[in-house]
Design an enzyme around this catalytic site. Structure first.
Site, PDB file in Angstrom:
ATOM      1  N   TRP A 140       0.832  -1.208   0.000  1.00 35.82           N
ATOM      2  CA  TRP A 140       0.000   0.000   0.000  1.00 35.82           C
ATOM      3  C   TRP A 140       0.862   1.252   0.000  1.00 35.82           C
ATOM      4  CZ3 TRP A 140      -0.400   4.210   3.239  1.00 35.82           C
ATOM      5  CH2 TRP A 140      -1.530   5.016   3.066  1.00 35.82           C
ATOM      6  N   HIS A 141       1.998   1.183   0.706  1.00 37.66           N
ATOM      7  CA  HIS A 141       2.847   2.360   0.811  1.00 37.66           C
ATOM      8  C   HIS A 141       3.583   2.672  -0.486  1.00 37.66           C
ATOM      9  CE1 HIS A 141       2.183   1.940   5.154  1.00 37.66           C
ATOM     10  NE2 HIS A 141       2.579   3.193   5.244  1.00 37.66           N
ATOM     11  N   GLY A 142       3.849   1.693  -1.296  1.00 35.81           N
ATOM     12  CA  GLY A 142       4.562   1.996  -2.532  1.00 35.81           C
ATOM     13  C   GLY A 142       4.787   0.781  -3.390  1.00 35.81           C
TER      14      GLY A 142
END
Length: 494
Positions: free
Chosen positions: A330-332
């Site tokens: 989700w973060h990257g």
């Protein structure tokens, strides 16, 4: 439009003035228009993506409400409701996948094919990631699930629901609000509340202090070291890694507090997103305190639906790893973020596996784990583990992260710490002094919060000279920080 920009300092007072002067029936419409303008300041055409996600989830809620009232068997109702949820999730996640993960998926596919000696020329498409897309899609999807679970009504008023998805204080970097909290608040337009305005402005001041005074100064040192890794080792890398932990904390918490403050000025309350995470005594406790809106979202809508801890130890650990790998992704769209999430999953599994043995050791040697000294040991252990994981989060590649960890162990240059300190890493003596004073203030406020005190209430109880000395001190330090500010908030890229 950045919170730390002149544009926002002009935009926000105008929004307030009009919101508190227009008739009540127009207040939500005005906030909706202001929120879309706020988002369109980055790229006007991406407002269509925000509108698309809003329309899909709004329609899914109405469809489930109609299904619930339809004259049919419960089995068919459940089937149609699940079908609606599947459609809402599919459309939203496909949108997120295309803009955030499409190139990454092609790269991974190319590597996998290369492992079996199939050559694939991987094209790279010029896809710009719309700011905040991960946040507002997850917020909209939480509404779909809440309606499915009958935890909230299906909103009939489209404009009110659109405001819930696009509310400008928390639109681009959270917190990821729940419909059970924020959507209900829009049902009743707010009146001017002097006490709420004062509290909100103080929150915003504290948020700007965290971002401009601490996070942006840490960023100078961290960027200096990470921009030329070959030139640094030992304590210099350790210092950069430790300060990155505070950079990302103060940067993200600063945004969350500014958002909460702006919402409070308008009369709304956002959920708390941080609770002294670096005072956690275990990695599990860290995730109850860090980015609470995301960790609770993943728990409620991924970990528990997967089975949580209800189906045995192995499946519990499987579900835990899936949840943290998804958190990393989700973060990257990079393997470094996946490894960062995976490390946190592994940490928690190891903590859980060794918990019975640790309890036996504590009893055998009569160790009181509630003693201050032992709490400090556990806090330091947790911080070191999370800081090691932060290296993968910050590094440009996995190999860079491994090199940083290896070179951090070489402390043969520790004499520099006494001779030059940290002054050769981008910050002069004045800025370094300001940073240490600000970190001390952060530590004091964290201790007060940890002991159950409301810091704003505590400040309000002090005499007027002390209060205004604090306010002017914060404003002065922010003013001295204007020459090194202007950096985007880190979580805008997610």
């Amino acid at each position: 439009m950045l919170f730390n920009s002149m544009d926002f300092l002009l935009f926000f007072p105008v929004v307030l003035l009009i919101y508190f002067t227009v008739p009540r029936r127009f207040k939500n419409y005005w906030l909706l228009a202001a929120s879309y303008y706020f988002y369109m300041c980055w790229n006007a055409k991406y407002a269509l993506l925000l509108l698309f996600s809003t329309l899909v989830t709004y329609t899914s809620g109405l469809c489930m409400e109609l299904t619930k009232r339809a004259k049919m068997g419960n089995g068919r109702k459940i089937f149609y409701k699940k079908l609606t949820v599947a459609g809402s999730f599919t459309l939203n996640l496909l949108l997120l996948f295309y803009f955030k993960y499409f190139n990454f998926a092609l790269e991974v596919l190319g590597r996998l094919l290369g492992m079996i000696h199939i050559e694939m020329r991987v094209p790279e498409f010029d896809i710009v990631l719309p700011v905040g897309i991960s946040f507002y899609i997850f917020q909209a999807l939480s509404y779909t699930m809440d309606v499915y679970r009958d935890e909230i009504y299906a909103e009939n008023n489209f404009f009110r629901y659109a405001l819930f998805v696009s509310f400008f204080p928390q639109l681009v970097a959270g917190p990821i609000e729940r419909s059970k909290n924020l959507l209900k608040q829009f049902a009743e337009p707010k009146r001017f509340d002097a006490s709420g305005v004062r509290q909100g402005l103080l929150l915003m001041l504290w948020g700007y202090f965290l971002k401009l005074v601490i996070a942006d100064r840490c960023a100078v040192l961290v960027n200096t070291v990470y921009g030329d890794l070959a030139a640094y080792r030992g304590f210099q890398l350790i210092a950069a890694n430790v300060l990155f932990a505070f950079q990302i904390y103060c940067d993200f918490m600063g945004y969350s507090i500014i958002a909460a403050g702006a919402a409070r000025v308008l009369g709304f309350r956002l959920m708390t997103n941080f609770e002294q995470p670096y005072l956690a005594r275990s990695v599990k406790q860290f995730w109850r305190r860090w980015h609470i809106s995301l960790s609770s979202w993943l728990k409620d809508y991924l970990y528990i639906p997967l089975g949580g801890n209800r189906k045995g130890q192995l499946k519990k650990y499987r579900n835990l790893m899936i949840t943290f790998l998804v958190s990393g992704l989700w973060h990257g769209a990079d393997i470094t973020f996946v490894l960062w999430g995976g490390l946190h999953g592994i940490y928690q599994i190891i903590e859980d596996l060794f918990a019975p043995a640790a309890d036996r050791i504590y009893k055998r040697f009569h160790i009181d784990t509630e003693k201050f000294s032992w709490r400090c040991v556990r806090i330091m252990k947790t911080f070191i583990l999370t800081d090691i994981a932060w290296v993968f989060f910050r590094a440009d590649s996995t190999m860079d992260a491994l090199r940083i960890l290896k070179r951090s162990a070489d402390i043969s240059n520790s004499g520099l710490l006494l001779n030059e300190g940290l002054y050769g890493l981008g910050l002069d003596e004045r800025n370094m002094s300001i940073l240490f004073i600000a970190l001390a203030a952060l530590f004091l406020c964290s201790i007060l919060r940890e002991t159950g005190r409301d810091v704003l209430l505590w400040i309000g109880e002090q005499n007027v000279f002390f209060r205004y000395a604090l306010y002017w001190g914060a404003v002065t330090m922010i003013t001295f920080s204007l020459d090194i500010t202007g950096q985007e908030f880190i979580y805008f890229q997610f």
